[in-house]
Each structure stands twice: as C-alpha cells, then as structure tokens.
Design a protein around this motif. Structure first.
Motif, PDB file in Angstrom:
ATOM      1  N   LYS A 153      -0.800   6.387   2.538  1.00  0.00           N
ATOM      2  CA  LYS A 153      -1.078   6.299   3.977  1.00  0.00           C
ATOM      3  C   LYS A 153       0.100   6.879   4.743  1.00  0.00           C
ATOM      4  CE  LYS A 153      -0.077   2.492   5.988  1.00  0.00           C
ATOM      5  NZ  LYS A 153       0.974   3.038   6.894  1.00  0.00           N
ATOM      6  N   THR A 159      -0.767   7.157  16.700  1.00  0.00           N
ATOM      7  CA  THR A 159      -2.148   7.554  16.429  1.00  0.00           C
ATOM      8  C   THR A 159      -2.666   6.805  15.206  1.00  0.00           C
ATOM      9  OG1 THR A 159      -1.379   9.408  15.076  1.00  0.00           O
ATOM     10  CG2 THR A 159      -1.793   9.831  17.418  1.00  0.00           C
ATOM     11  N   ARG A 162      -4.230   7.239   8.392  1.00  0.00           N
ATOM     12  CA  ARG A 162      -5.294   7.644   7.474  1.00  0.00           C
ATOM     13  C   ARG A 162      -4.921   7.289   6.046  1.00  0.00           C
ATOM     14  NH1 ARG A 162      -7.082  13.771   7.605  1.00  0.00           N
ATOM     15  NH2 ARG A 162      -7.867  13.043   9.624  1.00  0.00           N
ATOM     16  N   SER A 164      -5.489   8.033   2.105  1.00  0.00           N
ATOM     17  CA  SER A 164      -5.905   9.125   1.233  1.00  0.00           C
ATOM     18  C   SER A 164      -5.912   8.636  -0.202  1.00  0.00           C
ATOM     19  CB  SER A 164      -4.964  10.327   1.361  1.00  0.00           C
ATOM     20  OG  SER A 164      -4.960  10.848   2.679  1.00  0.00           O
ATOM     21  N   SER A 176     -10.948   9.870   1.755  1.00  0.00           N
ATOM     22  CA  SER A 176     -10.040   9.453   2.822  1.00  0.00           C
ATOM     23  C   SER A 176     -10.773   8.506   3.751  1.00  0.00           C
ATOM     24  CB  SER A 176      -9.493  10.662   3.592  1.00  0.00           C
ATOM     25  OG  SER A 176     -10.542  11.370   4.214  1.00  0.00           O
ATOM     26  N   ASP A 178     -10.084   6.817   7.825  1.00  0.00           N
ATOM     27  CA  ASP A 178      -9.251   6.635   9.000  1.00  0.00           C
ATOM     28  C   ASP A 178      -9.159   5.165   9.373  1.00  0.00           C
ATOM     29  OD1 ASP A 178      -8.672   9.313   9.319  1.00  0.00           O
ATOM     30  OD2 ASP A 178     -10.417   9.685  10.590  1.00  0.00           O
ATOM     31  N   CYS A 179      -7.948   4.738   9.728  1.00  0.00           N
ATOM     32  CA  CYS A 179      -7.739   3.376  10.203  1.00  0.00           C
ATOM     33  C   CYS A 179      -8.129   3.291  11.685  1.00  0.00           C
ATOM     34  CB  CYS A 179      -6.276   2.970  10.042  1.00  0.00           C
ATOM     35  SG  CYS A 179      -5.692   2.957   8.337  1.00  0.00           S
TER      36      CYS A 179
END
Length: 407
Positions: A153, A159, A162, A164, A176, A178-179
C-alpha cells in the motif's frame, strides 16, 4: 508461523502479519546484564531471520531525498555475531523515501518493498525480479497472504491509498483496491483478511484468490475528536489494537514532537462487531504522540501502550470482553520503537532515550526494569527490532544496527 512466510523465529517485521511481535526463539540470558555490539549503517529499518544462522538487514539512503532526488535501498545478509556483511544486494531503486519492509517468503526468497519499488532477491541478495509500482509515493512495506500473494500500500495522507496485490513469482500486479480514505499506517493481516488503518477509520478487506473486497466492518476512531491518525494495528484476542495521534515532528527523537493538542489513546475494536470499541488515554497528557503499535500479550492478557512525545508507558489487563483495567504505569521512559514480547519469561524489549539510544528489558506484569544497555547513536529508534539465533536480539535505530546479548 503464518502461511506464506518462511518458517523461522522472525521471518518478517513484528514477527508476522498480525504484529504480535512475540519471540519464538531463546531470549538473552535471564539473569545476566546486557551487552551490545553495534555497527554503523545507513538508515537501518529492520532485521529478519531466514534459515538457521541467516540474518538479513534492510537499509536505505536519505541524503539525496533532501535534494528532491530519488533514494535507494539495500539488503544484506550479515554475520549473526559480528554484524559484518556476508552478502549485499546492489543499490535497489526506490524513489521517494520512507522506511520500507523486508520478509522471507515461504519459497525461501527475500522480498522487499521500499519507495515505489518491489524486489525479489535470493539468499545471497541477488535480484531475481523487480517491479516499479504505479503510484509515485513511498509504499510502507507489505504483508504476505497464505497463498503467497504479497499485498502492499502506498503511504498517503491527502488522497485515498491503494492496495496492490503482487504475484510472488514475477511481482506483477494481479489485483488492486482503492481505499475510501488516505492511510499512513502499515498493513496487518489475519489469514487472507487485510486490515487497514486509515487517517480516520479502521477497515478490512478479504482476498479470495482473485480480488480484494471490503466488507462492512469499519470504525471511525477520530469522529468527534481532535485526534490525528492511527498507526499499525495488532490483531489479538479477537480485537484490533492500535494507537492514535500519529502525526508528529520527529527529528532525532519523538520527545516533545506531538502535533495534536490532545492525549494519545489505545483503541480497541472487536473483530466480530466494529461497534464494540474502547478508546483509552495512555498518559492523559496533552500533545501525546506515537509512530508505532502497542504490544499485546494474548496469554497473560496484558496490553502495553505508550506516549513517545511525553515519555510515558502504561499497562492494562484485558478482560474476556476486551475491556481494559489499569495494571501499572511508567513515566519517564523514552519508548518509541516497535517492541518485542518475550513470552517465556513475560518480559518486553523496548527503548529509552536521553540523547543516545538504550535498549531496555521490562517485566510485563509490573513494569520493573530488569536490564538495559546503551547502543549509542544520536537518534531515538522508531523502527523494527527482531530476535536472533543465539539468545540475542537485533536492534535497528536509524544510523546503526546492534546485537544485544547477555554479558
């Protein structure tokens, strides 16, 4: 040892992905004073153990980052007694600086994630595979899942981060996720479930062999408070345990370096019901701050939290329902690094700082000091120790690595 990791007393940071930091190797002599052998290095992050006698050290550069230039990492196999390099990788490209991670995989190879690069290396530190990660931010380490997949991560405070998933053979990104928010803390895992401490919430996702997916377990630990983000989470006794007020101004030490005006807290969240939570102030002093996880002894049912900015440590007993009751407190100790639990004798390994670094053994039941040794250096360690092979320990504190043993 969790599946996915090499069978050794300490194959990855904090001893494994649940971050129990519990030793499965003999500890330094119980009754003798401690001694130390130290070696100057670049920025030492951690040691891990492979096959019997193998000790691996991860370091990274820092000076070029001050000029906005990319930094590098290096992996060494070191002599377990003298600390001298026995094998050394080339300089591994990293890019943006942040202490990375190193682990010995179940397949016997070494894996490191530093900056925006992942590398696979042999026991002799030769590079077998490399992968540049898609986000140009530092990636602060990884966890290995039971099927051998590697989850990393990026470190992000503005931002959304993410996750992976890397194939261990090729380091190709196979999935992957996204948080929903930024995340500073390192990942933890229980089996194929990965836990993420975001800047305001703790959450988790599950790996089914093809994809990661969030479930509805989530707790916003900063809601209605002035607290800053949390750090790494320990998974023990059916609960997630971590500390908040992680934003700090660390230079050579954490002392007086808190940012939030409030005391920092030890936070518990039930793994079966994220509504079952408890947040407990550690020192009660303003400006409390940390940069690392608490320590949990699941056998003695004791939790250890600390406030690095105010030089304070506290212990609680843990009831069957997870509730905490005060056990002891210890003002005036400069604990800031990851710790080690020595379960056989009920001792903990931590650090103290008075302008130079010291390693300290404490009794977990009482907080009484058993022994200490000065390892030197001008910086207070905030990274990762490990156990060794010969009734000893290894301590990393930025500009040096040290072996701690019974005198």
């Amino acid at each position: 040892m969790p599946a996915g990791y090499f069978v050794s007393p300490w194959p990855g940071e904090d001893g494994g992905p649940a971050r129990l930091a519990s030793a499965s190797a003999p500890e330094p002599s119980r009754n003798a004073p401690l001694a130390c052998t130290a070696r100057r290095t670049l920025m030492s992050t951690m040691t891990v153990l492979g096959a019997p006698g193998d000790v691996f050290l991860l370091t990274h550069s820092v000076l070029r980052s001050n000029l906005g230039l990319p930094t590098t990492a290096r992996v060494e196999r070191i002599d377990p007694v003298t600390l001298a390099p026995l094998a050394r990788s080339p300089q591994l490209p990293g890019g943006p600086m942040w202490p990375g991670g190193l682990a010995v995989h179940a397949n016997g190879d070494l894996y490191t994630v530093y900056g925006r690069f992942a590398h696979r290396l042999t026991r002799d530190c030769r590079v077998k595979a490399a992968r540049e990660l898609p986000i140009d931010q530092p990636h602060n380490s990884f966890v290995i899942l039971p099927d051998g997949m590697i989850v990393t991560k990026n470190l992000s405070d503005k931002t959304p981060a993410r996750l992976s998933v890397l194939d261990p053979d090729t380091l190709a990104i196979v999935a992957s996720l996204d948080c929903p928010e930024p995340s500073i803390a390192r990942l933890s895992a229980d089996g194929a479930t990965v836990y993420v401490v975001g800047t305001s919430s703790i959450m988790r996702c599950h790996w089914d062999g093809r994809a990661l997916a969030w479930d509805d377990w989530r707790h916003n630990y900063t809601s209605g408070t002035q607290q800053s983000y949390g750090w790494d989470v320990v998974l023990a006794l059916g609960h997630a345990w971590f500390m908040d007020n992680g934003r700090h101004r660390y230079r050579t030490s954490m002392i007086g370096r808190g940012v939030a005006p409030t005391p920092n807290r030890l936070i518990r969240v039930s793994l079966s019901d994220a509504r079952d939570t408890e947040a407990t102030e550690i020192s009660g002093l303003p400006g409390g701050s940390i940069t690392n996880p608490p320590l949990i002894d699941p056998v003695r049912r004791i939790a250890i939290g600390f406030d690095s900015a105010n030089r304070f440590m506290r212990a609680w007993t843990i009831a069957e329902n997870g509730a905490l009751a005060p056990l002891w407190e210890k003002p005036g100790i400069g604990c800031a690094s990851h710790m080690i639990l020595l379960p056989e004798t009920g001792r903990i390994v931590t650090n103290d700082y008075d302008g130079t670094e010291q390693v300290v053994l404490l009794d977990m039941m009482t907080g009484a000091e058993i022994a200490r040794v000065r390892v030197g250096g001008m910086t207070q360690g905030v990274v990762f120790p490990s156990v060794g092979w010969n009734n000893d320990l290894y301590w990393c504190s930025m500009r040096r690595v040290a072996r701690i043993f019974g005198a």
